[in-house]
Design an enzyme around this catalytic site. Structure first.
Site, PDB file in Angstrom:
ATOM      1  CE1 TYR A 148      16.990  26.232  20.044  1.00 40.92           C
ATOM      2  CE2 TYR A 148      18.186  24.232  19.463  1.00 40.92           C
ATOM      3  CZ  TYR A 148      17.273  24.898  20.259  1.00 40.92           C
ATOM      4  OH  TYR A 148      16.648  24.233  21.286  1.00 40.92           O
ATOM      5  CE  LYS A 152      18.071  26.006  24.507  1.00 38.63           C
ATOM      6  NZ  LYS A 152      16.983  26.752  25.183  1.00 38.63           N
ATOM      7  CB  VAL A 178      11.334  16.370  23.592  1.00 37.46           C
ATOM      8  CG1 VAL A 178      10.225  15.961  24.563  1.00 37.46           C
ATOM      9  CG2 VAL A 178      12.629  16.648  24.350  1.00 37.46           C
ATOM     10  NE  ARG A 283      16.290  19.867   9.617  1.00 35.53           N
ATOM     11  CZ  ARG A 283      15.623  19.992  10.753  1.00 35.53           C
ATOM     12  NH1 ARG A 283      14.345  20.275  10.751  1.00 35.53           N
ATOM     13  NH2 ARG A 283      16.227  19.827  11.911  1.00 35.53           N
TER      14      ARG A 283
END
Length: 330
Positions: A148, A152, A178, A283
């Protein structure tokens, strides 16, 4: 104020996209929305479908023709469509790349061909990767820690090249964690705040990854909407073709976060005050601490966030309590 423009919001049925729609439709803009509902929800845009100022296209940014249809005649693009989530990208890097890189390039290419004035896109704090410095400053990044994060960062590289090569104005907004209304609490890749909320509303103990001292710069949705609007209206030429941190500029631990959510939800149900969290493993791909410097965004485009995490959580908790049918997904 952003007003009287024709704008495209991709990912319009998602969490951030639908909040941008709600804000900008109130300000007399004409809005085209594009979404394929892979993670977005029809109910997020349903209240706006009757408006003469909103046209919805069900389509996919991986499809060039869908992009062409959506971009026609648009002044400004707010590109929010993406497959978020570090764990999702680890489980399925190919689809994450197809959407986040190929889809991004499709939209950026069409925007360039159509003569779109400004292309504002969702970047990510994951771009900082393993760089140790706090607070995070835009020009100091490390190696990505997940597929990911790679996608980005590639968005930022393409935007920079397109602005220099073709003259399209681009602004990337590196969002930091967010949260707020319309954020989905269900599914395997739900973000931490709505996950905590739904567990507590169900009378269950949420799981905190690691020891709970992992910290984040949690950013309320209204700050993010404000950043997008500032990116759209700034006339400072130094402000365009840049990337910015979008955050509040404070970090709190997951343990503190849990205590705050518990405090606000406990106002609706005192039993919530008695729930203790469970602790699970860390994680994969997660950074330990995250904190943004928002000095650049403040200086160049007048970003001035009004909601700290406490004020944002107070608003968000009320929304979750009032809007979530708790047992419907259990």
């Amino acid at each position: 104020m952003l007003t009287k423009k024709k704008i495209l919001i991709t990912g319009v049925a998602g969490f951030i996209g639908s909040n941008l729609l709600e804000k900008f439709i109130e300000q007399d803009n004409t809005i085209v929305g594009l979404d394929n509902f892979s993670t977005g929800k029809p109910e997020n845009i349903e209240p706006f479908l009757k408006s003469d100022h909103f046209t919805f296209i069900e389509g996919d940014i991986r499809n060039l023709e869908d992009c062409k249809k959506a971009v026609e005649g648009v002044d400004i693009i707010f590109h929010q469509a993406a497959l978020g989530s570090v764990p999702r990208s680890i489980n399925d890097p190919i689809t994450s790349n197809a959407v986040n890189v190929s889809g991004f390039l499709n939209l950026l290419s069409v925007a360039k061909d159509e003569g779109v004035k400004r292309f504002i896109y969702a970047a990510s704090s994951s771009t900082y990767g393993d760089h140790p410095d706090l607070p995070k400053e835009e020009d100091k990044i490390g190696k990505p820690l997940s597929p990911y994060a790679v996608t980005k960062y590639v968005n930022e590289l393409y935007a920079d090249v397109f602005s220099k090569t073709y003259g399209i104005e681009t602004i990337g907004l590196r969002y930091f964690n967010v949260f707020g209304k319309r954020q989905d609490p269900f599914g395997a890749y739900a973000a931490v705040i709505p996950k905590f909320v739904i567990s507590l509303l169900n009378g269950e103990s949420p799981t905190i990854n690691g020891d709970g001292e992992t910290s984040r710069d949690f950013t309320y949705i209204d700050n993010v909407v404000h950043a997008n609007e500032q990116a759209a209206i700034t006339e400072n030429q130094e402000a365009v073709n840049q990337v910015y941190n979008v955050a509040y500029g404070e970090r709190i631990s997951l343990n503190t976060l849990f205590a705050l959510i518990q405090e606000f939800l406990g106002e609706f149900d005192e039993n919530i005050q008695k729930i203790q969290p469970n602790y699970g493993p860390e994680r994969t791909g997660d950074v330990r601490h995250s904190l943004a410097s928002i000095e650049k965004a403040n200086k160049l485009m007048g970003y001035n966030p009004q909601f700290n995490v406490r004020k944002g959580l107070e608003n968000a908790s009320k929304w979750y309590h009032d809007n979530l049918n708790i047992k419907s997904h259990s």
